[in-house]
Design an enzyme around this catalytic site. Structure first.
Site, PDB file in Angstrom:
ATOM      1  N   GLU A 117       0.841  -1.196   0.000  1.00 17.12           N
ATOM      2  CA  GLU A 117       0.000   0.000   0.000  1.00 17.12           C
ATOM      3  C   GLU A 117       0.874   1.243   0.000  1.00 17.12           C
ATOM      4  OE1 GLU A 117      -2.375  -0.563   3.544  1.00 17.12           O
ATOM      5  OE2 GLU A 117      -2.581  -2.695   3.067  1.00 17.12           O
ATOM      6  N   LYS A 119       2.393   4.543   1.337  1.00 14.59           N
ATOM      7  CA  LYS A 119       2.523   5.113   2.679  1.00 14.59           C
ATOM      8  C   LYS A 119       2.239   6.599   2.540  1.00 14.59           C
ATOM      9  CE  LYS A 119       5.353   5.126   6.811  1.00 14.59           C
ATOM     10  NZ  LYS A 119       5.301   6.532   7.195  1.00 14.59           N
ATOM     11  N   ASP A 121       1.733  10.407   3.457  1.00 11.95           N
ATOM     12  CA  ASP A 121       2.446  11.285   4.368  1.00 11.95           C
ATOM     13  C   ASP A 121       1.462  12.273   4.984  1.00 11.95           C
ATOM     14  OD1 ASP A 121       4.535  12.251   5.737  1.00 11.95           O
ATOM     15  OD2 ASP A 121       5.450  13.321   4.065  1.00 11.95           O
ATOM     16  N   TYR A 229      -6.967   2.448   5.832  1.00 15.94           N
ATOM     17  CA  TYR A 229      -6.150   1.279   5.497  1.00 15.94           C
ATOM     18  C   TYR A 229      -6.134   0.153   6.527  1.00 15.94           C
ATOM     19  CZ  TYR A 229      -2.890   4.397   7.935  1.00 15.94           C
ATOM     20  OH  TYR A 229      -2.317   5.256   8.823  1.00 15.94           O
ATOM     21  N   LYS A 319      10.733   3.223   2.503  1.00 14.99           N
ATOM     22  CA  LYS A 319      10.658   4.662   2.271  1.00 14.99           C
ATOM     23  C   LYS A 319      11.246   5.101   0.932  1.00 14.99           C
ATOM     24  CE  LYS A 319       9.180   6.417   6.366  1.00 14.99           C
ATOM     25  NZ  LYS A 319       9.997   7.161   7.301  1.00 14.99           N
ATOM     26  N   CYS A 413      21.128  46.611 -14.356  1.00 15.07           N
ATOM     27  CA  CYS A 413      21.003  45.276 -14.943  1.00 15.07           C
ATOM     28  C   CYS A 413      22.352  44.549 -14.910  1.00 15.07           C
ATOM     29  CB  CYS A 413      20.503  45.385 -16.377  1.00 15.07           C
ATOM     30  SG  CYS A 413      20.510  43.813 -17.265  1.00 15.07           S
ATOM     31  N   CYS A 416      23.539  44.162 -18.887  1.00 16.47           N
ATOM     32  CA  CYS A 416      23.927  45.273 -19.759  1.00 16.47           C
ATOM     33  C   CYS A 416      24.213  46.567 -18.998  1.00 16.47           C
ATOM     34  CB  CYS A 416      22.852  45.519 -20.813  1.00 16.47           C
ATOM     35  SG  CYS A 416      21.331  46.191 -20.128  1.00 16.47           S
ATOM     36  N   CYS A 429      14.844  45.311 -16.479  1.00 19.29           N
ATOM     37  CA  CYS A 429      15.894  46.061 -17.143  1.00 19.29           C
ATOM     38  C   CYS A 429      15.228  47.062 -18.080  1.00 19.29           C
ATOM     39  CB  CYS A 429      16.783  45.096 -17.937  1.00 19.29           C
ATOM     40  SG  CYS A 429      17.945  45.962 -19.012  1.00 19.29           S
ATOM     41  N   CYS A 434      18.239  44.890 -24.322  1.00 13.37           N
ATOM     42  CA  CYS A 434      19.132  44.133 -23.440  1.00 13.37           C
ATOM     43  C   CYS A 434      19.416  42.766 -24.073  1.00 13.37           C
ATOM     44  CB  CYS A 434      18.480  43.947 -22.074  1.00 13.37           C
ATOM     45  SG  CYS A 434      19.499  43.023 -20.920  1.00 13.37           S
TER      46      CYS A 434
HETATM   47  P1  AMP Z   1       6.100   6.077  11.052  1.00 12.54           P
HETATM   48  O1  AMP Z   1       5.366   7.371  11.370  1.00 12.54           O
HETATM   49  O2  AMP Z   1       7.234   6.269  10.110  1.00 12.54           O
HETATM   50  O3  AMP Z   1       6.374   5.265  12.249  1.00 12.54           O
HETATM   51  O4  AMP Z   1       5.071   5.235  10.180  1.00 12.54           O
HETATM   52  C1  AMP Z   1       3.868   4.788  10.742  1.00 12.54           C
HETATM   53  C2  AMP Z   1       2.766   5.614  10.192  1.00 12.54           C
HETATM   54  O5  AMP Z   1       2.635   5.435   8.811  1.00 12.54           O
HETATM   55  C3  AMP Z   1       1.428   5.222  10.699  1.00 12.54           C
HETATM   56  O6  AMP Z   1       1.169   5.730  11.962  1.00 12.54           O
HETATM   57  C4  AMP Z   1       0.528   5.823   9.688  1.00 12.54           C
HETATM   58  O7  AMP Z   1       0.256   7.163  10.056  1.00 12.54           O
HETATM   59  C5  AMP Z   1       1.375   5.931   8.440  1.00 12.54           C
HETATM   60  N1  AMP Z   1       0.824   5.237   7.283  1.00 12.54           N
HETATM   61  C6  AMP Z   1       0.638   5.826   6.083  1.00 12.54           C
HETATM   62  N2  AMP Z   1       0.126   4.983   5.193  1.00 12.54           N
HETATM   63  C7  AMP Z   1      -0.042   3.793   5.819  1.00 12.54           C
HETATM   64  C8  AMP Z   1      -0.546   2.533   5.403  1.00 12.54           C
HETATM   65  N3  AMP Z   1      -0.981   2.302   4.147  1.00 12.54           N
HETATM   66  N4  AMP Z   1      -0.577   1.551   6.316  1.00 12.54           N
HETATM   67  C9  AMP Z   1      -0.135   1.770   7.580  1.00 12.54           C
HETATM   68  N5  AMP Z   1       0.345   2.935   8.033  1.00 12.54           N
HETATM   69  C10 AMP Z   1       0.399   3.952   7.162  1.00 12.54           C
HETATM   70 ZN    ZN Z   2      19.791  44.613 -19.291  1.00 14.23          ZN
END
Ligand code: AMP
Ligand code: ZN
Length: 667
Positions: A117, A119, A121, A229, A319, A413, A416, A429, A434
């Site tokens: 899946e 990950k 952010d 998820y 990662k 400038c 020039c 300019c 130029c």
């Molecule tokens: P970390 O913060 O690096 O410890 O990673 C864990 C965190 O990844 C979890 O607490 C989730 O917030 C996040 N996360 C994002 N996508 C997923 C996913 N598909 N499955 C599980 N955790 C996920």
């Molecule tokens: Zn110029």
């Protein structure tokens, strides 16, 4: 309306709106128009106000946010929320796979299924649903105790508050991630910049800040999304699940948004190659990913493997390299562009961001430097995404030590030496001749989307300008083979090819020609609009500001710029010379193409309902989609286009008007 009638109608509307939210946000396949949706929402709001006794914390109206809180209550998680073990290299993932098999007592060549899946952010959130209704949403906190952010989470548009199914589970304990899409993150930071508020460093921080707002109305404005998820616990439900991949499918059946990038991989090698696939797609996705997660698919294996105190032994995060880093601004230089505008550029202490060494970042304008309060010597967050120019996101002010210096635009400038004049938010300019301006104009003129003269490299352009051979773009058409061969690094073959390319470029379209002129603020799309509206050069030259403003997609800035361009004698002379060298326009609408198999997305208001165009496109064998991706063929733009337009521009999708679509269909 009697109380009974009101109650009935309120329930009816809530059910309908929950259903349409689900169609729109989860399935991405609405079955009613925005106007119909809005009308129902308005009716419900009115009834709820009139009959407050029917208050429901999960009413679709809470998506705009309820009353502010003083503080967040604590929530103890029934099941701890663990973190994930990290790996960065293929070897670490292979080692994880070996460890899993060793632990399970399986032979090393056994193949394990992994649910792979993205990950996300963002910020992870625990959700509890009782009898199909959201009752609690909490942050992870320290993993054992989090904060109750239910009323904020209720404002997230794609999250169902009431499940759109009959006989939902009695009890559900879920986990997912709250995210901000990249566009939305940009919008929020731009707004904060205007209001003088501190900027967010990245979408994750912005999402976290938005969830932790005490006033849910503020959260509602942030347009967060949520992706689920985990089913951590499920009670009182007819269906059994025994694998993570089944859990994901069940989440979807229950009406939850899940990622469409989840994939069941047979063995670790498949997982590793899927990681590469996703990593390559990373920049085209609407939200940020920081990697992938491998989860042992079978629940019985997961149970045997168990957890350490910190993380499950059956999962690992793999990662991606970061796309953001902090570094120092060594200096700020000034770059002179095609329109003579001076752009400040930060010279950075070289830093590796996601495998690419970044040493310069545009700071755009003096205004932006002032608003972001950027100084020479500052430590800054720098971000890079794909082929997008690296950007300074924000300054780490805590690291200032008094050695930082303010930047000032030069008075002369750097190319020039002419005086620099202030022009609105810009500095430029003052010398219309130029050499840098001319070089940049030529580069633009010959570029692919403009006159498309192949082979005209920067080195050739520099020489032509420096030697005084080309004094304006029209001089390109006076070049002959001998002149070109006199330049450094131009042999006979190249010179011949250039001459052919120059001559071939004479037949172009009106829109491309307008674009090639390099009028400020007139990009490829606006050039098309102008060509469509004015049909020929005579009309365009005479265009008034009023006429220009009548065009959808043309605002003050563009209109002023077009009028001012055609009021300059020098520009008119250049155009006349170009025409005298034989540049002519071919009718674009003659080159009609079939749309069979091509995909279309609409944005903005069109002259007729979208349904109409959808049917039309489908009748001709085209496909209509709801969201923009890199693979999209055409974005059709109407009045007040949404964020899809920017997305399409970034993804390099063809952008067309309603008229262009109709023209294509005629063919
Ligand atoms: P970390 O913060 O690096 O410890 O990673 C864990 C965190 O990844 C979890 O607490 C989730 O917030 C996040 N996360 C994002 N996508 C997923 C996913 N598909 N499955 C599980 N955790 C996920
Ligand atoms: Zn110029």
């Amino acid at each position: 309306m009697t109380k009974e009638e009101a109650k009935k109608r309120i329930n009816e509307l809530r059910k309908l709106l929950h259903y349409h939210n689900y169609r729109y946000y989860v399935l991405d396949d609405p079955v009613i128009s925005d106007a119909e949706y809005d009308a129902m929402m308005e009716e419900l709001k009115k009834l709820e106000k009139e009959f407050p006794e029917f208050y429901d914390p999960n009413s679709p109206t809470v998506k705009v946010g309820g009353e502010p809180l003083n503080r967040f209550e604590k929530v103890e998680h029934k099941i701890p929320m663990l973190s994930l073990e990290d790996g960065f290299s293929d070897e670490e993932i292979v080692e994880f796979d070996r460890r899993v098999k060793r632990f399970l007592g399986l032979s090393p060549d056994e193949i394990i299924d992994y649910s792979v899946e993205p990950k996300f952010d963002g910020l992870s959130i625990n959700l509890i649903y009782e009898n199909g209704k959201l009752t609690t949403a909490s942050t992870r906190g320290d993993g054992l105790v989090g904060e109750n952010v239910t009323q904020n989470i209720r404002t997230i548009r794609n999250l169902p508050l009431v499940l759109p199914i009959e006989n939902p589970p009695e009890y559900l304990d879920l986990q997912g991630e709250v995210l901000l899409e990249k566009d939305e993150f940009k919008r929020i930071n731009e707004e904060r910049l205007k209001e003088g508020l501190p900027l967010f460093a990245n979408p994750r921080n912005a999402a976290a800040g938005s969830v932790r707002q005490l006033d849910p109305k503020e959260t509602a404005k942030r347009n967060l999304i949520m992706i689920l998820y985990y089913i951590r616990d499920i009670k009182g439900f007819s269906k059994e699940i025994s694998r993570q991949s089944e859990a994901l499918n069940l989440l979807k059946e229950l009406g939850f948004p899940i990622s469409d990038l989840n994939r069941l991989c047979h063995g670790v090698d498949e997982a590793i190659s899927y990681k590469k696939e996703l990593e390559a797609k990373r920049d085209t996705l609407p939200y940020e990913l920081d990697g992938i997660v491998l989860k042992v698919d079978r629940f019985d294996y997961q149970k045997q493997l168990g957890n350490t105190t910190k993380s499950p032994r059956w999962a690992i995060a793999f990662k991606f390299p970061a796309q953001q880093a902090t570094t120092k601004i060594k200096d700020i230089e000034v770059n002179v562009g095609r329109t003579g505008i001076l752009t400040p550029v930060a010279i950075l202490e070289p830093v590796n961001i996601g495998g690419v060494v970044v040493s310069r970042a545009s700071l755009h304008t003096m205004d932006e430097i002032e608003k972001k309060d950027i100084m020479i010597g500052d430590t800054v967050f720098v971000q890079r995404a794909g082929d997008v120019i690296p950007e300074v996101v924000k300054v780490v002010k805590d690291l200032r030590d008094g050695t930082q210096k303010k930047f000032k635009m030069p008075d002369f400038c750097p190319i020039c030496g002419s005086k620099v004049v202030k022009d609105g938010a810009y500095y430029r300019c003052s010398n219309i001749n130029c050499p840098k301006v001319l070089k940049e104009s030529i580069k633009h003129f010959v570029s692919r989307k403009a006159m498309n003269i192949d082979g005209f490299g920067d080195k050739i352009i520099e020489q032509l300008v420096d030697k005084g051979i080309v004094k304006d773009v029209s001089d390109i058409y006076k070049l002959d083979k001998e002149t070109l061969m006199n330049l450094d690094r131009v042999g006979e073959k190249l010179a011949e090819n250039l001459i052919t390319a120059i001559s071939r470029s004479k037949g172009t379209t009106f829109a491309k020609f307008i674009y090639a002129l390099g009028i400020r603020h007139v990009g490829e799309f606006v050039a098309k609009l102008l060509a469509e509206r004015f049909k020929n050069l005579e009309n365009l030259k005479k265009a008034t500001k009023e006429q220009l403003l009548e065009i959808n997609g043309v605002g003050e800035e563009i209109a002023d710029s077009v009028v001012s361009f055609f009021s300059e004698k020098k520009n008119l002379e250049t155009i006349d010379k170009l025409l005298s060298y034989g540049i002519h326009f071919e009718d674009e609408t003659k080159k009609k193409s079939s749309i069979a198999g091509k995909s279309f997305v609409f944005t903005g208001t069109l002259s007729k309902p979208r349904e109409y165009f959808k049917e039309l496109v489908e009748k001709h064998g085209g496909i209509v989609r709801n969201s923009v991706s890199k693979n999209l063929d055409y974005l059709v733009v109407g009045e007040n286009p949404g964020s899809k337009l920017q997305k399409a521009q970034k993804a390099g999708v063809n952008i067309i008007t309603e008229q262009e679509l109709l023209d294509m269909l005629e063919g």
